[in-house]
Design a protein around this motif. Structure first.
Motif, mmCIF file in Angstrom:
data_model
loop_
_atom_site.group_PDB
_atom_site.id
_atom_site.type_symbol
_atom_site.label_atom_id
_atom_site.label_comp_id
_atom_site.label_asym_id
_atom_site.label_seq_id
_atom_site.Cartn_x
_atom_site.Cartn_y
_atom_site.Cartn_z
ATOM 1 N N VAL A 10 40.686 33.913 34.178
ATOM 2 C CA VAL A 10 41.032 32.482 34.192
ATOM 3 C C VAL A 10 42.421 32.309 34.799
ATOM 4 N N VAL A 11 42.571 31.331 35.681
ATOM 5 C CA VAL A 11 43.880 30.972 36.234
ATOM 6 C C VAL A 11 44.065 29.458 36.124
ATOM 7 N N ARG A 12 45.309 29.042 35.932
ATOM 8 C CA ARG A 12 45.610 27.609 35.861
ATOM 9 C C ARG A 12 46.628 27.268 36.942
ATOM 10 N N ASN A 13 46.313 26.280 37.756
ATOM 11 C CA ASN A 13 47.140 25.903 38.895
ATOM 12 C C ASN A 13 48.527 25.435 38.461
ATOM 13 N N GLU A 14 49.518 25.886 39.205
ATOM 14 C CA GLU A 14 50.912 25.561 38.868
ATOM 15 C C GLU A 14 51.185 24.063 38.879
ATOM 16 N N ILE B 196 39.271 33.660 39.081
ATOM 17 C CA ILE B 196 39.579 34.440 40.276
ATOM 18 C C ILE B 196 38.986 35.836 40.108
ATOM 19 N N ASP B 197 38.465 36.409 41.209
ATOM 20 C CA ASP B 197 37.926 37.761 41.129
ATOM 21 C C ASP B 197 38.970 38.769 41.616
ATOM 22 N N LYS B 198 38.607 40.044 41.655
ATOM 23 C CA LYS B 198 39.581 41.089 41.975
ATOM 24 C C LYS B 198 39.871 41.212 43.463
ATOM 25 N N LEU C 238 36.100 31.627 41.982
ATOM 26 C CA LEU C 238 34.673 31.538 41.680
ATOM 27 C C LEU C 238 34.105 30.186 42.079
ATOM 28 N N PHE C 239 34.847 29.103 41.838
ATOM 29 C CA PHE C 239 34.353 27.746 42.087
ATOM 30 C C PHE C 239 35.184 27.061 43.174
ATOM 31 N N ASP C 240 34.512 26.232 43.952
ATOM 32 C CA ASP C 240 35.227 25.432 44.953
ATOM 33 C C ASP C 240 36.070 24.358 44.278
ATOM 34 N N LYS C 241 35.566 23.817 43.172
ATOM 35 C CA LYS C 241 36.315 22.786 42.453
ATOM 36 C C LYS C 241 37.104 23.417 41.316
#
Length: 277
Positions: free
Chosen positions: A174-178, A186-188, A193-196
C-alpha cells in the motif's frame, strides 16, 4: 550488561547468556564495548577486540548455545576488527542483526543506513527510519518524512516518494500519495496496481487476496480484491482479515452484531450474533 565495563579487565566478568541474547548478537557486544571504551588507544584496538573475542565469545559459545539456541554466527575476527575500526572512526552507535545480507546501523545524529558484511554502506542517503529487508526490499523514511523502498543494490523502487507505505505482502504494498493523500498499491517493479487512486480512510495490504478498506464518509469497512471489486454490497462497522480457511468476521453497522463471511461474499449464518470467536 554492557554498561558495566568501563575498561578492559584482565578477566572478563561472567555474562548472562539470555541477557546477551536480548542484546541481539555477539557483534553488537563487540561494537558496543568499544564504543563506550573511548579511552582505549587506537593502536590497542585490535588486540582489545581479539582478547574480547577469545575470552568472551569462544569461552561462552557452548553455554549460549545450550541456553538460548545456536543463533550466533561464526565471526571472522580480522574482518570484525576492520569493521570496528571503521565503526569507531565514523561515529556509529548501533548495529542490528543482518537480514538478506544487510544490517541496520545508526549514526550519532540518529540517522540510519544499511551495511553489508564487508562493511560497505548501501546508500549515500541516510534516513530517519528504516525497516529491515524483507523479500529484497526495505522501507525507508527520508528526513522530509516521505517514504520509499530501497533494494539490496541501493536503488529506490519508485521515483515518487510517499506520505506512507506498508511493507510488501502478496506481491504488493500500500502507498499513499504525498499530495492527494489517495491510496494505491505498488508492485516490486514500481508499477501501480490500479490506474485510479482511492479516496478512503484506510486500506490494508492484501491478505488471502483481499484488502480491508475503510471508506472516508462514514468510516465503514469492506473487502476489495486485486481487480478493485468490493466483496460485499453491505458495508460493515468492522471486518477482520481472512483466516487460512477463507473466513473473516464482520460486524454489522448500527446494531453491532457479528457474523462470518467467506471470500465468495457469502455469510455463513442467517443469524447475527452478539459475540463470535
Amino acid at each position: 550488561v554492557i554498561g558495566k565495563y568501563n575498561k578492559l579487565e584482565n578477566k572478563i566478568p561472567a555474562l548472562d547468556s539470555c541477557e546477551l541474547n536480548n542484546f541481539l548478537s555477539m557483534k553488537n557486544f563487540l561494537f558496543t564495548y568499544i564504543e563506550i571504551n573511548n579511552e582505549i588507544p587506537a593502536e590497542n584496538l585490535s588486540s582489545t577486540i581479539r582478547e574480547l573475542f577469545l575470552n568472551v565469545y569462544q569461552n561462552k559459545k557452548n553455554q549460549w548455545d545450550s541456553q538460548c539456541g545456536s543463533i550466533y554466527e561464526e565471526i571472522d575476527i580480522d574482518k570484525t576488527i576492520k569493521k570496528v575500526e571503521w565503526w569507531k572512526n565514523d561515529g556509529v552507535l548501533e548495529l542490528l542483526d543482518y537480514r538478506d545480507g544487510f544490517a541496520l546501523i545508526r549514526r550519532g545524529d540518529m540517522l540510519y543506513n544499511f551495511i553489508d558484511k564487508d562493511g560497505k554502506i548501501l546508500s549515500i542517503e541516510w534516513f530517519t527510519h528504516c525497516k529491515e529487508f524483507k523479500d529484497g526490499f526495505a522501507r525507508v523514511l527520508r528526513k522530509d518524512e516521505l517514504y520509499n523502498f530501497i533494494d539490496t543494490n541501493g536503488n529506490f523502487l519508485s521515483n515518487e516518494w510517499f506520505n506512507f507505505v506498508f511493507e510488501f505482502n502478496e506481491g504488493y504494498a500500500v502507498v499513499r500519495n504525498e499530495h492527494s493523500m489517495l491510496y494505491n498499491f505498488i508492485d516490486k517493479n514500481g508499477k501501480y496496481l490500479f490506474d485510479k487512486w482511492f479516496d478512503c480512510a484506510f486500506i490494508s495490504n492484501f491478505e488471502k487476496g483481499f484488502a480491508r478498506v475503510q471508506r472516508t464518509e462514514d468510516e465503514l469497512w469492506n473487502f476489495m480484491d486485486k481487480e478493485g471489486n468490493y466483496l460485499s454490497n453491505e458495508w460493515f462497522d468492522y471486518v477482520t482479515n481472512f483466516d487460512n480457511n477463507g473466513i473473516a468476521i464482520v460486524t454489522r453497522a448500527g446494531n453491532l452484531t457479528n457474523n462470518f463471511i467467506t471470500t465468495y461474499g457469502v455469510l455463513l449464518s442467517d443469524v447475527w450474533f452478539k459475540n463470535v470467536y
